[in-house]
Design an enzyme around this catalytic site. Sequence first.
Site, PDB file in Angstrom:
ATOM      1  N   GLU A 128       0.824  -1.214   0.000  1.00  0.00           N
ATOM      2  CA  GLU A 128       0.000   0.000   0.000  1.00  0.00           C
ATOM      3  C   GLU A 128       0.856   1.262   0.000  1.00  0.00           C
ATOM      4  OE1 GLU A 128      -2.674  -0.699  -1.145  1.00  0.00           O
ATOM      5  OE2 GLU A 128      -4.229  -0.375   0.356  1.00  0.00           O
ATOM      6  N   THR A 182      -4.895  10.874  -6.868  1.00  0.00           N
ATOM      7  CA  THR A 182      -4.694  10.654  -5.432  1.00  0.00           C
ATOM      8  C   THR A 182      -4.232  11.947  -4.760  1.00  0.00           C
ATOM      9  OG1 THR A 182      -3.958   8.467  -6.070  1.00  0.00           O
ATOM     10  CG2 THR A 182      -3.628   9.051  -3.776  1.00  0.00           C
TER      11      THR A 182
HETATM   12  P1  ADP Z   1      -7.964   2.328  -5.129  1.00  0.00           P
HETATM   13  O1  ADP Z   1      -7.913   1.692  -3.789  1.00  0.00           O
HETATM   14  O2  ADP Z   1      -8.427   3.733  -5.106  1.00  0.00           O
HETATM   15  O3  ADP Z   1      -8.683   1.471  -6.121  1.00  0.00           O
HETATM   16  P2  ADP Z   1      -5.416   1.536  -5.473  1.00  0.00           P
HETATM   17  O4  ADP Z   1      -5.157   1.350  -4.035  1.00  0.00           O
HETATM   18  O5  ADP Z   1      -5.823   0.376  -6.265  1.00  0.00           O
HETATM   19  O6  ADP Z   1      -6.511   2.575  -5.659  1.00  0.00           O
HETATM   20  O7  ADP Z   1      -4.083   2.146  -6.098  1.00  0.00           O
HETATM   21  C1  ADP Z   1      -3.797   2.030  -7.423  1.00  0.00           C
HETATM   22  C2  ADP Z   1      -2.330   2.398  -7.685  1.00  0.00           C
HETATM   23  O8  ADP Z   1      -1.458   1.317  -7.354  1.00  0.00           O
HETATM   24  C3  ADP Z   1      -2.116   2.673  -9.150  1.00  0.00           C
HETATM   25  O9  ADP Z   1      -1.214   3.745  -9.241  1.00  0.00           O
HETATM   26  C4  ADP Z   1      -1.463   1.398  -9.674  1.00  0.00           C
HETATM   27  O10 ADP Z   1      -0.634   1.628 -10.794  1.00  0.00           O
HETATM   28  C5  ADP Z   1      -0.650   0.939  -8.486  1.00  0.00           C
HETATM   29  N1  ADP Z   1      -0.434  -0.535  -8.486  1.00  0.00           N
HETATM   30  C6  ADP Z   1       0.741  -1.182  -8.471  1.00  0.00           C
HETATM   31  N2  ADP Z   1       0.565  -2.521  -8.468  1.00  0.00           N
HETATM   32  C7  ADP Z   1      -0.756  -2.747  -8.489  1.00  0.00           C
HETATM   33  C8  ADP Z   1      -1.556  -3.913  -8.503  1.00  0.00           C
HETATM   34  N3  ADP Z   1      -1.050  -5.132  -8.487  1.00  0.00           N
HETATM   35  N4  ADP Z   1      -2.897  -3.752  -8.498  1.00  0.00           N
HETATM   36  C9  ADP Z   1      -3.446  -2.520  -8.519  1.00  0.00           C
HETATM   37  N5  ADP Z   1      -2.744  -1.369  -8.513  1.00  0.00           N
HETATM   38  C10 ADP Z   1      -1.402  -1.475  -8.497  1.00  0.00           C
END
Ligand code: ADP
Length: 308
Positions: A128, A182
């Site tokens: 995270e 973000t």
């Molecule tokens: P949310 O909780 O708002 O859906 P996320 O916590 O999924 O957002 O954060 C997404 C970010 O994390 C993006 O910038 C994405 O590129 C990065 N990221 C890196 N690896 C992953 C992954 N395995 N799955 C999803 N997002 C990823």
Amino acid sequence: MDSIKIFAPATIANVSCGFDILGLCLDTVGDEMVIKKTKEKGITISKIVGQTLPLEAKKNVAGVAALALLEKIDSDFGFDIEIYKNIKPGSGIGSSAASAAGAVFGINALLGEPFITKELVSFAMEGEKLASGSAHADNVAPALLGGFTLVRSYEPSLEVIKINSPKELYATVIHPQIEIKTADSRSVLKQQVTLKLAVKQMGNLGGLISGLFTEDYNLISNSLHDEIVEPYRSILIPGFEEVKQKCIKAGALGSGISGSGPSIFALSKGEATAKKVAESMSNVYKNIGIDFDVHISKINQKGIKILS
Ligand code: ADP
């Protein structure tokens, strides 16, 4: 066991009055992951289906979380991860958390469970940290433990508590396909709150936790308010106030921003109401002309599930 296939669920963080500390686990939306032992030490990510995300382990939350776990254990072999992505990154329903939690859960299982599930939360939080810059647990904890979870403390040590919730409680989540950076969703937040607002929020959080344990739907409904973050963040989500009003009219117990948005969630008693709420939410975005995904789910009490 050399290989494991798992379901890594989506999650709703904050749940109105629990900014950065409360989360819940969904049942009908999530990724699948296949994790295999490899002869070479370390972590590889060989396949990501459904989204364009980095395959390099140190740039993917799954790899970062997995490496954090491996650092704490002496393993003669490594692991390869395949991610089948159904949760859109940046949707506000814990896309990165599902990958981080799934990776450490799967590897722990293949290692013969050297860690209890609660101990996996801090490894997943490292993932995270890569995604959002802060190692928060409000998505990874419910993904790993299931149900509702409360982060009682981050410092000096992490303490996560699983909160019982009524069986008839359903979540509806709508993801309007708009992008909120973000940085923007963080920069609108105020760094100070007044004592009056803090008191209100504490009352609501205590009320929600109590209502969940005692299955008191009125108390859950009365407590689902966010006095601190929602007034500022909601401005970034077109149609938010209308969606919220329509949810309540359709019978929802309450509604708010899922994580840092743009998804909006509502909680309802029973699936029939949750479906009506989904319809009302959808109509708002149909009228505005914004594409959306909508999900209806009971609370997933188990968290990550082993598929094979
Ligand atoms: P949310 O909780 O708002 O859906 P996320 O916590 O999924 O957002 O954060 C997404 C970010 O994390 C993006 O910038 C994405 O590129 C990065 N990221 C890196 N690896 C992953 C992954 N395995 N799955 C999803 N997002 C990823």
